[in-house]
Design an enzyme around this catalytic site. Structure first.
Site, short mmCIF file in Angstrom:
data_model
loop_
_atom_site.label_atom_id
_atom_site.label_comp_id
_atom_site.label_asym_id
_atom_site.label_seq_id
_atom_site.Cartn_x
_atom_site.Cartn_y
_atom_site.Cartn_z
N GLU A 75 0.83 -1.21 0.00
CA GLU A 75 0.00 0.00 0.00
C GLU A 75 0.86 1.26 0.00
O GLU A 75 0.61 2.21 -0.73
CB GLU A 75 -0.92 0.03 1.22
CG GLU A 75 -1.93 -1.10 1.28
CD GLU A 75 -1.43 -2.31 2.06
OE1 GLU A 75 -0.22 -2.64 1.98
OE2 GLU A 75 -2.25 -2.92 2.76
N CYS A 115 0.09 1.46 7.43
CA CYS A 115 -0.51 1.79 6.14
C CYS A 115 -1.82 2.55 6.32
O CYS A 115 -2.14 3.44 5.53
CB CYS A 115 -0.74 0.53 5.31
SG CYS A 115 0.79 -0.13 4.61
#
Ligand SMILES: [Zn+2]
Length: 161
Positions: A75, A115
Site C-alpha cells: 500500500e 498503512c
C-alpha cells in the site's frame, strides 16, 4: 459521563464475479501486482492497485529487506509512487490482494496500522474518500467506503494547526 460508539458499514461480496466490472478489473490489477513483490523472508506477497482521479492506474507490491523493519508494504509502495508521479491526483479506489507460501489466500486482508495512517494522509490530501477493495485470490471481497472507517481517532494534519 456518556458512552460513544464508533460503527461503520462495508459491503461483502461472495466472490469477485459479483463486483462491478471496473472494481473487478482493479482487483485483477492488484492480483497481478503480487508478481512484482519482493518477499524472500516472509514469503507473503501483497499487491495493490489504485485508480486515480485522472484515470491512471498505479500499482505497488511489498518490498522486503534483510533488515526487516526497512521493508515496505504494498500500500505504501503504491502511495509513494502515485504521489511522486501524479501529485495533483486524488486516489479514487484502491484494491489489495495477496498470496503466500504458508497461507491460503481465500479471504480479504486489511492494511496494517502503519498503512492505515499513510492511507489516511492520502485521503486527507486528496480531499475525497478512498474506496478500498480487499480480497484474496478467491473467496469473499470486502468493499470499504473510506479509509477513515479503518482508523477512528486518526491523527490528521489538522492536529498540527
Ligand atoms: Zn502495511
Amino acid at each position: 459521563m456518556k458512552h460513544n460508539r464508533v460503527e461503520f458499514s462495508y459491503s461483502v461480496y461472495e466472490n469477485a464475479s459479483e463486483l462491478a466490472p471496473a472494481d473487478a478489473a482493479l482487483l485483477d490489477s492488484a492480483r497481478e501486482a503480487i508478481t512484482q513483490a519482493y518477499a524472500p523472508y516472509s514469503k507473503f506477497r501483497v499487491g495493490a492497485a489504485a485508480v486515480l482521479s485522472n484515470g491512471v492506474t498505479v500499482t505497488g507490491s511489498n518490498q522486503e529487506n534483510a533488515s526487516y523493519p526497512v521493508g515496505i508494504c504494498a500500500e505504501r509502495t503504491l502511495l509513494a509512487s502515485a504521489a511522486h508521479q501524479f501529485p495533483d491526483a486524488a486516489i479514487d479506489t484502491l484494491a489489495v490482494s495477496y498470496d503466500g507460501d504458508f497461507v491460503k489466500s481465500d479471504h480479504p486482508i486489511s492494511p496494517c496500522g502503519m498503512c492505515r495512517q499513510s492511507l489516511q494522509e492520502a485521503e486527507t490530501r486528496g480531499g475525497r474518500p478512498i474506496r478500498l477493495i480487499l480480497a484474496g485470490q478467491e473467496g469473499e471481497v470486502f468493499i470499504i467506503n473510506t479509509i477513515a472507517d479503518l482508523l477512528p481517532f486518526a491523527f490528521t494534519p489538522t492536529e498540527l494547526g
